[in-house]
Write a protein that holds these residues in place. Structure first.
Motif, PDB file in Angstrom:
ATOM      1  N   ILE A   1      60.626  19.405  22.308  1.00 13.38           N
ATOM      2  CA  ILE A   1      61.906  19.694  21.667  1.00 13.38           C
ATOM      3  C   ILE A   1      62.516  18.397  21.141  1.00 13.38           C
ATOM      4  CG2 ILE A   1      64.284  20.463  22.079  1.00 13.38           C
ATOM      5  CD1 ILE A   1      63.172  22.458  24.101  1.00 13.38           C
ATOM      6  N   GLY A   2      62.948  18.441  19.897  1.00 13.39           N
ATOM      7  CA  GLY A   2      63.631  17.291  19.316  1.00 13.39           C
ATOM      8  C   GLY A   2      62.695  16.169  18.913  1.00 13.39           C
ATOM      9  N   MET A   3      63.290  15.100  18.387  1.00 16.32           N
ATOM     10  CA  MET A   3      62.529  13.958  17.892  1.00 16.32           C
ATOM     11  C   MET A   3      61.704  13.301  18.996  1.00 16.32           C
ATOM     12  SD  MET A   3      63.089  13.656  14.619  1.00 16.32           S
ATOM     13  CE  MET A   3      62.662  11.943  14.277  1.00 16.32           C
ATOM     14  N   GLN A   4      62.200  13.360  20.211  1.00 15.15           N
ATOM     15  CA  GLN A   4      61.507  12.712  21.320  1.00 15.15           C
ATOM     16  C   GLN A   4      60.469  13.617  21.983  1.00 15.15           C
ATOM     17  OE1 GLN A   4      65.074  11.946  23.369  1.00 15.15           O
ATOM     18  NE2 GLN A   4      65.496   9.994  22.334  1.00 15.15           N
ATOM     19  N   GLY A   5      60.359  14.840  21.506  1.00 15.77           N
ATOM     20  CA  GLY A   5      59.350  15.739  22.064  1.00 15.77           C
ATOM     21  C   GLY A   5      59.559  16.045  23.534  1.00 15.77           C
ATOM     22  N   ARG A   6      60.792  16.267  23.917  1.00 11.99           N
ATOM     23  CA  ARG A   6      61.078  16.555  25.329  1.00 11.99           C
ATOM     24  C   ARG A   6      60.355  17.827  25.775  1.00 11.99           C
ATOM     25  NH1 ARG A   6      67.176  17.138  26.406  1.00 11.99           N
ATOM     26  NH2 ARG A   6      66.471  17.027  28.586  1.00 11.99           N
ATOM     27  N   PHE A   7      59.882  17.803  26.987  1.00 15.05           N
ATOM     28  CA  PHE A   7      59.205  18.941  27.634  1.00 15.05           C
ATOM     29  C   PHE A   7      57.849  19.269  26.991  1.00 15.05           C
ATOM     30  CE2 PHE A   7      63.869  19.955  27.565  1.00 15.05           C
ATOM     31  CZ  PHE A   7      64.133  19.596  28.878  1.00 15.05           C
ATOM     32  N   ALA A   8      57.282  18.352  26.245  1.00 15.59           N
ATOM     33  CA  ALA A   8      55.999  18.618  25.592  1.00 15.59           C
ATOM     34  C   ALA A   8      54.904  18.867  26.620  1.00 15.59           C
ATOM     35  CB  ALA A   8      55.610  17.443  24.700  1.00 15.59           C
ATOM     36  N   ARG A   9      54.013  19.797  26.304  1.00 12.24           N
ATOM     37  CA  ARG A   9      52.862  20.101  27.164  1.00 12.24           C
ATOM     38  C   ARG A   9      51.543  19.876  26.421  1.00 12.24           C
ATOM     39  NH1 ARG A   9      56.159  23.842  30.252  1.00 12.24           N
ATOM     40  NH2 ARG A   9      57.542  22.382  31.263  1.00 12.24           N
ATOM     41  N   ARG A  10      51.636  19.567  25.139  1.00 11.03           N
ATOM     42  CA  ARG A  10      50.450  19.389  24.308  1.00 11.03           C
ATOM     43  C   ARG A  10      49.629  18.181  24.778  1.00 11.03           C
ATOM     44  NH1 ARG A  10      52.026  19.305  18.265  1.00 11.03           N
ATOM     45  NH2 ARG A  10      52.478  21.487  18.794  1.00 11.03           N
ATOM     46  N   ASN A  11      48.308  18.364  24.801  1.00 10.16           N
ATOM     47  CA  ASN A  11      47.353  17.309  25.156  1.00 10.16           C
ATOM     48  C   ASN A  11      47.471  16.827  26.602  1.00 10.16           C
ATOM     49  OD1 ASN A  11      46.136  17.225  22.555  1.00 10.16           O
ATOM     50  ND2 ASN A  11      47.871  16.013  21.809  1.00 10.16           N
ATOM     51  N   LEU A  12      48.030  17.668  27.464  1.00 14.42           N
ATOM     52  CA  LEU A  12      48.026  17.354  28.897  1.00 14.42           C
ATOM     53  C   LEU A  12      46.785  17.925  29.584  1.00 14.42           C
ATOM     54  CD1 LEU A  12      51.764  17.942  29.923  1.00 14.42           C
ATOM     55  CD2 LEU A  12      50.613  15.789  29.357  1.00 14.42           C
ATOM     56  N   LEU A  13      46.040  18.769  28.888  1.00 18.04           N
ATOM     57  CA  LEU A  13      44.814  19.371  29.422  1.00 18.04           C
ATOM     58  C   LEU A  13      43.646  18.923  28.558  1.00 18.04           C
ATOM     59  CD1 LEU A  13      43.253  21.392  31.234  1.00 18.04           C
ATOM     60  CD2 LEU A  13      43.968  23.202  29.660  1.00 18.04           C
ATOM     61  N   SER A  14      42.662  18.276  29.189  1.00 17.44           N
ATOM     62  CA  SER A  14      41.512  17.766  28.447  1.00 17.44           C
ATOM     63  C   SER A  14      40.214  18.290  29.054  1.00 17.44           C
ATOM     64  CB  SER A  14      41.513  16.236  28.435  1.00 17.44           C
ATOM     65  OG  SER A  14      41.460  15.721  29.764  1.00 17.44           O
ATOM     66  N   PHE A  15      39.136  18.142  28.296  1.00 12.86           N
ATOM     67  CA  PHE A  15      37.830  18.671  28.692  1.00 12.86           C
ATOM     68  C   PHE A  15      36.769  17.572  28.588  1.00 12.86           C
ATOM     69  CE2 PHE A  15      40.384  22.167  27.223  1.00 12.86           C
ATOM     70  CZ  PHE A  15      40.062  23.221  28.062  1.00 12.86           C
ATOM     71  N   GLY A  16      35.631  17.829  29.225  1.00 10.02           N
ATOM     72  CA  GLY A  16      34.507  16.914  29.104  1.00 10.02           C
ATOM     73  C   GLY A  16      34.664  15.614  29.870  1.00 10.02           C
ATOM     74  N   ALA A  17      35.455  15.632  30.933  1.00 15.87           N
ATOM     75  CA  ALA A  17      35.629  14.436  31.765  1.00 15.87           C
ATOM     76  C   ALA A  17      34.510  14.393  32.799  1.00 15.87           C
ATOM     77  CB  ALA A  17      37.002  14.444  32.427  1.00 15.87           C
ATOM     78  N   GLY A  18      33.292  14.222  32.337  1.00 20.44           N
ATOM     79  CA  GLY A  18      32.121  14.353  33.199  1.00 20.44           C
ATOM     80  C   GLY A  18      32.051  13.394  34.357  1.00 20.44           C
ATOM     81  N   GLU A  19      32.818  12.289  34.287  1.00 16.38           N
ATOM     82  CA  GLU A  19      32.725  11.276  35.342  1.00 16.38           C
ATOM     83  C   GLU A  19      33.534  11.621  36.585  1.00 16.38           C
ATOM     84  OE1 GLU A  19      36.436  10.406  33.065  1.00 16.38           O
ATOM     85  OE2 GLU A  19      34.382  10.988  32.549  1.00 16.38           O
ATOM     86  N   ILE A  20      34.340  12.667  36.538  1.00 19.53           N
ATOM     87  CA  ILE A  20      35.189  12.979  37.692  1.00 19.53           C
ATOM     88  C   ILE A  20      34.366  13.605  38.808  1.00 19.53           C
ATOM     89  CG2 ILE A  20      37.190  13.280  36.190  1.00 19.53           C
ATOM     90  CD1 ILE A  20      36.980  16.268  36.557  1.00 19.53           C
ATOM     91  N   ASN A  21      34.780  13.345  40.042  1.00 20.55           N
ATOM     92  CA  ASN A  21      34.067  13.844  41.217  1.00 20.55           C
ATOM     93  C   ASN A  21      34.659  15.177  41.645  1.00 20.55           C
ATOM     94  OD1 ASN A  21      32.367  14.013  43.416  1.00 20.55           O
ATOM     95  ND2 ASN A  21      33.672  12.738  44.721  1.00 20.55           N
ATOM     96  N   GLY A  22      34.509  16.174  40.789  1.00 16.79           N
ATOM     97  CA  GLY A  22      35.060  17.488  41.079  1.00 16.79           C
ATOM     98  C   GLY A  22      35.003  18.363  39.844  1.00 16.79           C
ATOM     99  N   THR A  23      35.471  19.594  39.998  1.00 13.75           N
ATOM    100  CA  THR A  23      35.533  20.511  38.867  1.00 13.75           C
ATOM    101  C   THR A  23      36.655  20.135  37.919  1.00 13.75           C
ATOM    102  OG1 THR A  23      34.680  22.306  40.239  1.00 13.75           O
ATOM    103  CG2 THR A  23      35.836  22.946  38.233  1.00 13.75           C
ATOM    104  N   LEU A  24      37.740  19.611  38.487  1.00 10.74           N
ATOM    105  CA  LEU A  24      38.899  19.224  37.694  1.00 10.74           C
ATOM    106  C   LEU A  24      39.692  18.160  38.427  1.00 10.74           C
ATOM    107  CD1 LEU A  24      41.756  20.754  38.975  1.00 10.74           C
ATOM    108  CD2 LEU A  24      40.339  22.703  38.358  1.00 10.74           C
ATOM    109  N   THR A  25      40.513  17.453  37.690  1.00 11.00           N
ATOM    110  CA  THR A  25      41.465  16.538  38.299  1.00 11.00           C
ATOM    111  C   THR A  25      42.872  16.936  37.894  1.00 11.00           C
ATOM    112  OG1 THR A  25      41.377  14.931  36.477  1.00 11.00           O
ATOM    113  CG2 THR A  25      39.880  14.570  38.335  1.00 11.00           C
ATOM    114  N   LEU A  26      43.820  16.647  38.764  1.00 10.38           N
ATOM    115  CA  LEU A  26      45.246  16.854  38.502  1.00 10.38           C
ATOM    116  C   LEU A  26      45.946  15.525  38.744  1.00 10.38           C
ATOM    117  CD1 LEU A  26      45.727  20.231  40.415  1.00 10.38           C
ATOM    118  CD2 LEU A  26      45.443  19.943  37.946  1.00 10.38           C
ATOM    119  N   ARG A  27      46.805  15.138  37.816  1.00 10.38           N
ATOM    120  CA  ARG A  27      47.489  13.848  37.910  1.00 10.38           C
ATOM    121  C   ARG A  27      48.979  14.020  37.667  1.00 10.38           C
ATOM    122  NH1 ARG A  27      49.417  10.078  34.313  1.00 10.38           N
ATOM    123  NH2 ARG A  27      49.371   7.899  35.007  1.00 10.38           N
TER     124      ARG A  27
END
Length: 208
Positions: free
Chosen positions: A112-138
């Motif tokens: 929302i707005g010029m600063q993009g408050r509350f943005a969720r875009r590009n917080l989920l990525s794929f192909g992180a093959g180096e992680i030691n698990g099915t997924l990571t959460l940060r």
């Protein structure tokens, strides 16, 4: 109006309550408090299966490890999937991750707005093959990260499925066999959500 009739064990599955600043800002939920149940993941995916149940549990346990007794901040979490977006059931798992964390790929809310408050875009990525698990959460606020995986082999299908599944999948099963197939399918899901949900050897969480 047609009513939903979910298996009764859905109500035995763990729930998760989060705080979503965007929901609070837009008046969608008082204080942004949202509670998710397994049935919500089923509605999103359109079915109940070991993948949906496993993803649901992995996110819940991962967020618990990140936040402890605090409410997880939906939209304040980055998620990375080990597999590619079109690999196996990665997309199904990612859908559940997005539901519970708010983390979205490039198609997500841009803010929302010029600063993009509350943005969720590009917080989920794929192909992180180096992680030691099915997924990571940060956590975006402090960088704390966990890798999460599921040892689904601890809850296998009933032996009866060896003969039944090929018939069901191949379209040769009778009506009675299809009914039994559905019962056994959900029996494994139930075992995930009720018998093994709190087993640290089933849902494996590692701090990164």
């Amino acid at each position: 109006m047609t009513q939903e009739h979910f298996p009764s064990f859905f109500n035995q599955a763990p729930t998760i309550t989060v705080q979503d600043p965007l929901a609070e800002f837009l008046g969608a939920a008082e204080n942004g408090i949202l509670t998710y149940r397994y049935a919500d993941a089923v509605r999103l995916c359109g079915h109940s299966c070991p993948t949906v149940a496993g993803a649901y549990l992995m996110v819940i346990k991962g967020l618990k490890a990140l936040y402890g007794e605090e409410l997880p901040e939906r939209g304040g979490i980055e998620a990375a999937m080990q597999g590619a977006r079109d690999e196996g059931t990665v997309g199904v798992t990612a859908s559940v991750v997005q539901l519970l964390t708010g983390a979205a790929p490039e198609t997500g809310f841009g803010g929302i707005g010029m600063q993009g408050r509350f943005a969720r875009r590009n917080l989920l990525s794929f192909g992180a093959g180096e992680i030691n698990g099915t997924l990571t959460l940060r956590r975006k606020d402090n960088g704390k990260t966990v890798a999460v995986s599921l040892n689904a082999a601890l809850q296998p299908f009933a032996p009866e499925m060896l003969e039944l599944m090929p018939k069901a999948v191949g379209g040769s099963a009778s009506a009675e066999e299809l009914e039994r197939f559905g019962q056994l399918w959900q029996a494994r899901v139930k075992a995930f959500l009720t018998e093994s949900a709190d087993d640290p050897q089933f849902v494996i969480v590692r701090e990164v």
